[in-house]
Structure formats: C-alpha cells, structure tokens
Scaffold this motif. Structure first.
Motif, PDB file in Angstrom:
ATOM      1  N   ASP A   9       9.281  -4.273  11.945  1.00 24.53           N
ATOM      2  CA  ASP A   9       8.294  -4.778  12.585  1.00 24.53           C
ATOM      3  C   ASP A   9       7.041  -4.355  12.485  1.00 24.53           C
ATOM      4  O   ASP A   9       5.899  -5.099  12.424  1.00 24.53           O
ATOM      5  N   LEU A  10       6.877  -3.138  12.207  1.00 23.47           N
ATOM      6  CA  LEU A  10       5.631  -2.207  11.727  1.00 23.47           C
ATOM      7  C   LEU A  10       6.048  -1.000  10.913  1.00 23.47           C
ATOM      8  O   LEU A  10       7.111  -0.396  11.048  1.00 23.47           O
ATOM      9  N   ILE A  11       5.113  -1.125  10.085  1.00 23.71           N
ATOM     10  CA  ILE A  11       5.189   0.138   9.095  1.00 23.71           C
ATOM     11  C   ILE A  11       3.865   1.059   9.186  1.00 23.71           C
ATOM     12  O   ILE A  11       2.761   0.343   9.206  1.00 23.71           O
ATOM     13  N   VAL A  12       4.094   2.421   9.486  1.00 21.40           N
ATOM     14  CA  VAL A  12       2.808   3.287   9.474  1.00 21.40           C
ATOM     15  C   VAL A  12       2.885   4.138   8.228  1.00 21.40           C
ATOM     16  O   VAL A  12       4.092   4.813   8.077  1.00 21.40           O
ATOM     17  N   VAL A  13       1.872   4.008   7.678  1.00 21.65           N
ATOM     18  CA  VAL A  13       1.829   5.048   6.234  1.00 21.65           C
ATOM     19  C   VAL A  13       0.944   6.125   6.469  1.00 21.65           C
ATOM     20  O   VAL A  13      -0.159   6.112   7.116  1.00 21.65           O
ATOM     21  N   ILE A  14       1.695   7.466   6.343  1.00 15.90           N
ATOM     22  CA  ILE A  14       0.879   8.654   6.633  1.00 15.90           C
ATOM     23  C   ILE A  14       0.916   9.365   5.429  1.00 15.90           C
ATOM     24  O   ILE A  14       1.757   9.499   4.585  1.00 15.90           O
ATOM     25  N   ASP A  15      -0.484  10.102   5.195  1.00 15.22           N
ATOM     26  CA  ASP A  15      -0.640  11.008   3.815  1.00 15.22           C
ATOM     27  C   ASP A  15      -1.505  11.883   4.352  1.00 15.22           C
ATOM     28  O   ASP A  15      -2.605  11.779   4.972  1.00 15.22           O
ATOM     29  N   HIS A  16      -1.060  13.274   4.140  1.00 17.81           N
ATOM     30  CA  HIS A  16      -1.667  14.531   4.359  1.00 17.81           C
ATOM     31  C   HIS A  16      -2.073  14.447   5.820  1.00 17.81           C
ATOM     32  O   HIS A  16      -3.304  14.935   6.209  1.00 17.81           O
ATOM     33  N   GLY A  17      -1.293  13.942   6.729  1.00 18.19           N
ATOM     34  CA  GLY A  17      -1.085  14.260   8.157  1.00 18.19           C
ATOM     35  C   GLY A  17      -2.142  13.289   8.924  1.00 18.19           C
ATOM     36  O   GLY A  17      -2.663  13.267   9.998  1.00 18.19           O
ATOM     37  N   ARG A  18      -2.582  11.939   8.133  1.00 18.86           N
ATOM     38  CA  ARG A  18      -3.447  10.961   8.320  1.00 18.86           C
ATOM     39  C   ARG A  18      -2.725   9.635   8.366  1.00 18.86           C
ATOM     40  O   ARG A  18      -2.034   9.419   7.334  1.00 18.86           O
ATOM     41  N   VAL A  19      -3.074   8.747   9.257  1.00 19.86           N
ATOM     42  CA  VAL A  19      -2.477   7.528   9.085  1.00 19.86           C
ATOM     43  C   VAL A  19      -3.530   6.622   8.234  1.00 19.86           C
ATOM     44  O   VAL A  19      -4.553   6.665   8.728  1.00 19.86           O
ATOM     45  N   VAL A  20      -2.922   6.134   7.125  1.00 25.05           N
ATOM     46  CA  VAL A  20      -3.968   5.405   6.083  1.00 25.05           C
ATOM     47  C   VAL A  20      -3.414   3.972   6.200  1.00 25.05           C
ATOM     48  O   VAL A  20      -4.382   3.217   5.512  1.00 25.05           O
ATOM     49  N   GLY A  21      -2.636   3.559   7.033  1.00 30.83           N
ATOM     50  CA  GLY A  21      -2.438   2.099   6.954  1.00 30.83           C
ATOM     51  C   GLY A  21      -1.260   1.631   8.024  1.00 30.83           C
ATOM     52  O   GLY A  21      -0.389   2.373   8.028  1.00 30.83           O
ATOM     53  N   THR A  22      -1.388   0.569   8.665  1.00 38.78           N
ATOM     54  CA  THR A  22      -0.418   0.062   9.382  1.00 38.78           C
ATOM     55  C   THR A  22      -0.393  -1.646   9.174  1.00 38.78           C
ATOM     56  O   THR A  22      -1.260  -2.048   8.688  1.00 38.78           O
ATOM     57  N   GLY A  23       1.207  -2.047   9.326  1.00 40.32           N
ATOM     58  CA  GLY A  23       1.152  -3.183   9.360  1.00 40.32           C
ATOM     59  C   GLY A  23       2.438  -3.598   8.844  1.00 40.32           C
ATOM     60  O   GLY A  23       3.548  -2.893   8.817  1.00 40.32           O
ATOM     61  N   THR A  24       3.085  -4.769   8.562  1.00 39.95           N
ATOM     62  CA  THR A  24       4.165  -5.386   7.769  1.00 39.95           C
ATOM     63  C   THR A  24       4.124  -4.757   6.132  1.00 39.95           C
ATOM     64  O   THR A  24       3.320  -4.446   5.698  1.00 39.95           O
ATOM     65  N   HIS A  25       5.330  -5.275   5.779  1.00 40.90           N
ATOM     66  CA  HIS A  25       5.480  -4.817   4.306  1.00 40.90           C
ATOM     67  C   HIS A  25       4.585  -5.512   3.394  1.00 40.90           C
ATOM     68  O   HIS A  25       3.850  -5.011   2.579  1.00 40.90           O
ATOM     69  N   SER A  26       4.360  -6.757   3.747  1.00 46.45           N
ATOM     70  CA  SER A  26       3.544  -7.627   2.645  1.00 46.45           C
ATOM     71  C   SER A  26       2.266  -7.236   3.146  1.00 46.45           C
ATOM     72  O   SER A  26       1.659  -7.432   2.109  1.00 46.45           O
TER      73      SER A  26
END
Length: 630
Positions: A594-611
């Motif tokens: 339902d939700l994807i949280v993208v984390i890089d170097h300890g920071r959230v760089v994006g949230t949303g669905t796959h598409s």
C-alpha cells in the motif's frame, strides 16, 4: 550468528586488557547479602563450630589430667572414655558442619547465578552489542563458582574457630605466659605477611577470571563460526587465536597460584617454628621445675589448636579475596541499569490523534559508541572482517552502518492502520534500525515514534512488544524442538495451532519427516534446518502470536520462488486487518504494498506506490531495475 560482518559493530570475541583496566573491585559488604540469604543454616554451622571448638579445647585438659594421674599412680577412671567421646564428638560435628557448608555454598552459587541471569536478560540491547557473549557466559559459570569457596574454604569455620583460638590463648596464658609470648610473636609475623599478600591475591584473581572470560569468548566465536572458518581454511589461525587466550588464562592462573603459594606454607611454618620454640624453651622450663610435664603436653596440644584456626583464617583470606575478585565482575553486570530503569526519566511527547498505526516524526538515531576499545580489539575486528571477506560474506552488509555517524537523519513517515508498508533502500541505509526502534531495542536520539498516536516511550515495554510480531533478518532459531520455538511468544498455543501455522509457511514436510513431530529437535542455532526453513520457522513463530503489527526484516530473502509465493500467501492470509512493515528484498514483495518508503543514508528520499516511485524517485527506479537485490 549473522552471516554478514559489520566492522562498526563491536566484536564479541575480544575483551578489554585487564592490565590496563582491572575494573571495579567488590567489597566484603557486597558479599554479605549472598551469605545472609542463608543466615539460618549458617547460624547452625556457627553453633556446630562452637560446640566442636568446646570439644577440642576440652581434650588437652583431659590429656593433662590423664598424665597427672599416671604420674601419681592413680586410677584413670572415666577420663579415657571421656577423651574418646570428645574426639568422636568433635569429628562428627566437623563432618556435619562441612556438609552444611557445602550445601550452603551451592546455594550461594545458585542465588548469585539467578541474580546475574535475571540482570543479564534485562540489559539494554546496546550492552549486548558492546560485550562479548563468551565473557558473559563465563561470569555466570566460572565467576559465580568462586563464591562457593568463601564458605567451603574456611570463612564460617574461621568464625567458629575464633573461639578455639581465643580459648587456646587463654589456656596457654594460664599454663605459661612466657611460652605464650614467644608463640604469639611467631604468629604475628605470619599474620602481617598474609595481610600484605591478600590485596595482590584479589587483583590477580580478578585478572585471571577476565582471562577465562576472554577464553570463553574466543571459543564461542570459533564454534559459532565454524562453517565460515572451515570454508576460509582458517581453522589453524582460529586454533592459534584460542590457544593464545588459553595461554593467557594459564599465565594468570599461575600468577594466582604463585601468590597463593606464598600464603599456604605460612601456617605450616608458623606451626613448625612455634612447636620448636615451645619444645625447646618448654623442655628447659620443665627441667628447671618451672612447669610440670603434663602442663607442657597440654600447652603443645593447645598450640596445635591455636594454629589450626590460624590456618583456617589464612585460607579464608585467600578464598575471600579470590571470591571478591570474581564478585567484582559479577557486580559490574548487576550494577548496569536494565532497559526499563531509565524509562521513568523519559518525558513522552503529547499524544497525536492521527490514525497511523506507527508513525515516525523527525527521528534521528546514532548507535551508542563504545566506552573502551583497545588496539588489540581494533586489530581483532580488522582480522575478523578480513576473515569474513575471505569467506565471501562481505564486510559492509549490515544495516547498522558506521557508529561514527548518524544512522537515521530526520526520518518521518506514517504507516496507516491495516496497511502493508515496504521499506526499501541500499544495504546500510538504516532499514533494520527503523524496526529496532519500533521494538524499542533502542530509543531515538531525537524525534518521536508513535503507535496509535501514543509516544511509544509512554507504553510499557511488555505491552508494546505484545502488539508486535518481529522476524529478524538473520531468522534466529533457538536450540530445542519445533514446539519450543513456536511457543516462545505464545506459550498457550495448542499442538493443532502449531501444526497449522507450520503448514501455512510450507513447513509441513519438516513436521512430517520426523516421527517426533513437534518434538523434533532443530539443533544448535537451527543447524538441522536449511536457511529457508529457519526463516520460515521464525515467521511461523510470529504468525502464531497473531499480533496487530508485524515487522518482517527481509523475511523472504533465503526462500526460493515457490516457497516465497507460499510465504506471501501465508502472510497475506494472516495480514488481513493487521499492519505490516516489511523490509523488502525482492521486487515481488514490494509491488503490492500500500505504501513504499525509500530510505537512503538514513533519510527518507521518497514515499508512494510502486508506479509513483518508479516515475519520481531515481534511486527506487534503479533498485527496481535490479529487482531490489541489494
């Protein structure tokens, strides 16, 4: 043991240099509670010791009477029978007192182990990151055993023997004050020598126990990594490393023996010198008619009764100082705060009325830095990292990242109630740390984490964890049976429920391949199961508890395509009306979230669905292109 090596995580196979830091030393006052816990039995031991002392003190008096009657040609009457009765009574009292002391000594060891284990298993997770497993095991086993010596090697007997000591001095003073003065002069020299050596015994004993802890840690490290060691052809190097720690323990043991060897003969020397002085001077005084032969014999017997308690006191000094060295290591752990002791000082943030099951608000986190790290530890960590690399494990695969920098930097996101949320990102981005913070293995350096709108620091830890099912990245399996593993978090589950959840994660074959069924052993660390089976068993354990929130840390990473599909179906079934936070390892785990949280170097760089993320977040697009196999 983890299949990855993280140079930032403190290694457990190596400890501090005791020569540089001998650590806190226990006092006799800290030992007293362990003894007073058995005060009733010890009181009886003291009474028995006193009765034995009385029986012993009466013997020289009867011997003197026997000699006097023989000299005068008078009948002995019942004196011989009385003397025999006293000897037998003293022997029986001594044997019964020894049994009570041995039993009480075992009781002291048991109570100290219970106290230490209770404290160990309530320590903050950060303490286990810093300390060596083998050393902690050594404190429970080896160090607590030394407390037995306090009772079995003379302390309580020395208390009872003090009556014999005092009684003998009084009797000797009555018989011949001159001989007593010469005897006490010899005794005083020996006592001063023992007191001077006692401090060195305590320090040496503590260092010896620390070396034993190093040895236990080295053995634990080698055994738990034996497959990796064999695969890297590093067996001989590990043997050499363990041998080095074994030799260090031997050298410290020899040092303790050397110091103790100076104490042990002192009582013997004191007895021999005193006996020669008394025999020479006493013989002269008998010849001059100053004292009777019977009185000299009685004085010599009292001399033996005087030296006996003195030897017990010397033994007590040695054993107590050895025990205090070990107790210092025990008290070092007991003095550590448990993970809940600091909760009373935490001021939770006000509740937030949002509907999120879990939410992060500007969360920062750094792993605690170690208080001590010697050059030997650094070299050992580098050597083990090299060993890991040689075995193909990689040296930077742990999500904890470097302890020299923040792991999470202002992380904010919300997990809607009943939703499936995937955390994705490169290795070391901080994904596993997010789950560790939800479980309160650690608390944020800054920011707040809420569960159902409530700061999780305001929740009782037991209540918090009862709401969460957590499957770790390494899928640990406890030594024991299938049933024992499943019932760890749900002790009241039925056999039918256990069998059902095992089949739901495609472990029916494991259940059926042994006639023991749920009683089938899984081996140490689940060695009798494959990697995928261990992972599925860990997931089954979480599913059996059916908590409202499930945390899955790369839970399908060791599964093949067929088992992954079955696992996803099982998770889908149990996830209905539940919240899932999944650290994604494969694209197939992510796309339906339902939700994807993208984390890089300890920071959230994006949230949303796959598409959405494929279009808007380059990092995610790159990860998806490579099937998220990072």
């Amino acid at each position: 043991m983890s299949s990855t090596s993280d140079p930032a995580r403190p290694r457990r196979g190596f400890g501090r240099d005791p020569e540089a830091d001998s650590g806190p030393r226990a006092t006799f006052g800290q030992l007293l509670p362990y003894l007073l816990e058995h005060r009733t039995v010890l009181s009886w031991v003291i009474v028995i010791s006193i009765l034995g002392a009385i029986a012993s003190l009466a013997q020289p008096l009867l011997v003197s009477q026997v000699i006097a009657r023989v000299e005068q040609g008078e009948p002995l009457g019942s004196l011989v029978a009385g003397l025999v009765a006293l000897v037998v009574a003293a022997a029986l009292l001594s044997g019964f007192g020894h049994y009570l002391l041995q039993r009480t000594g075992e009781g002291v060891v048991l109570s100290s182990r219970r106290t230490l284990v209770r404290r160990l298993l309530h320590l903050p997770i950060a303490q286990f990151d810093e300390r060596r497993t083998g050393d902690l095991v050594s404190r429970v086993g080896s160090d607590t055993t030394l407390l037995r010596a306090v009772l079995t090697q003379g302390l309580v007997q020395a208390i009872g023997g003090s009556l014999t000591f005092v009684g003998a001095i009084i009797a000797m003073a009555v018989i011949d004050p001159t001989l007593l003065g010469l005897t006490l002069l010899v005794v005083a020299v020996s006592v001063v020598t023992v007191v001077v050596l006692s401090r060195r015994i305590r320090v040496a004993s503590r260092r010896a126990q620390e070396k034993v802890g190093d040895l236990a840690a080295a053995v634990e490290r080698a055994i738990s990594s034996v497959r990796t060691v064999r695969a890297a052809n590093a067996t001989d190097r590990e043997i050499a490393a363990v041998d080095k720690d074994a030799r260090g323990a031997w050298e410290q043991g020899i040092r303790v023996a050397r110091i103790s060897a100076l104490v042990v003969p002192i009582s013997s020397i004191a007895l021999q010198v005193s006996f020669l002085v008394v025999l020479g001077v006493g013989g002269f005084r008998v010849a001059t008619g100053a004292i009777e032969i019977g009185a000299l014999v009685a004085f010599i017997l009292f001399l033996f009764l005087l030296i006996g308690p003195l030897g017990q006191a010397f033994g007590a000094i040695t054993s107590v100082n050895s025990a205090l060295g070990a107790l210092g290591r025990i008290q070092e752990i007991i003095a550590l705060p448990s993970e809940v002791e600091g909760d009373a000082d935490v001021v939770p943030e006000p509740d937030d009325p949002d509907d999120a099951a879990v939410s992060f608000h500007d969360v920062h986190f750094s792993y605690p830095e170690r208080a001590h790290r010697t050059e030997a530890e650094k070299a050992a960590a580098e050597a083990e990292a090299a060993l890991s690399a040689t075995a193909g494990r990689g040296a930077n695969a742990n999500s904890h990242g470097s302890r020299d920098a923040q792991v999470l930097r202002g992380v904010s996101f919300a997990v809607p109630r009943g939703a499936r949320v995937a955390l994705v990102g490169p290795s070391g981005a901080g994904k596993s740390t997010v789950l560790a913070l939800v479980e309160r293995f650690y608390d944020p350096t800054a920011g707040v984490i809420r569960m159902d709108g409530v700061d999780i620091r305001a929740l009782d830890r037991v209540e918090l964890r009862s709401r969460i099912g957590y499957v770790e990245q390494d899928a640990p399996v406890l030594a024991g049976t299938l049933r024992e593993n499943l019932l760890l978090g749900t002790p009241d589950a039925s056999d039918e429920q256990c069998a059902t959840v095992l089949r739901s994660v495609n472990l029916g074959e494991v259940l059926d391949r042994s006639p023991l069924g749920l009683e089938a052993p899984v081996g140490e660390d689940g060695v009798m199961l494959s990697g995928g089976e261990r992972q599925r068993l860990a997931i089954a354990r979480a599913l059996l508890a059916a908590p409202p929130i499930l945390l899955l840390d790369e839970s399908t990473s060791s599964l093949d395509g067929r088992n992954e599909q079955l696992m996803r179906e099982a998770i889908d079934a149990v996830a209905e009306n539940r919240t899932l936070i999944v650290i994604a390892h494969r694209l197939s785990t992510v796309v339906d979230s339902d939700l994807i949280v993208v984390i890089d170097h300890g920071r959230v760089v994006g949230t949303g669905t796959h598409s959405e993320l494929v279009r808007e977040v380059p990092l995610y697009r790159d990860l998806a292109k490579h099937q998220l196999l990072v």
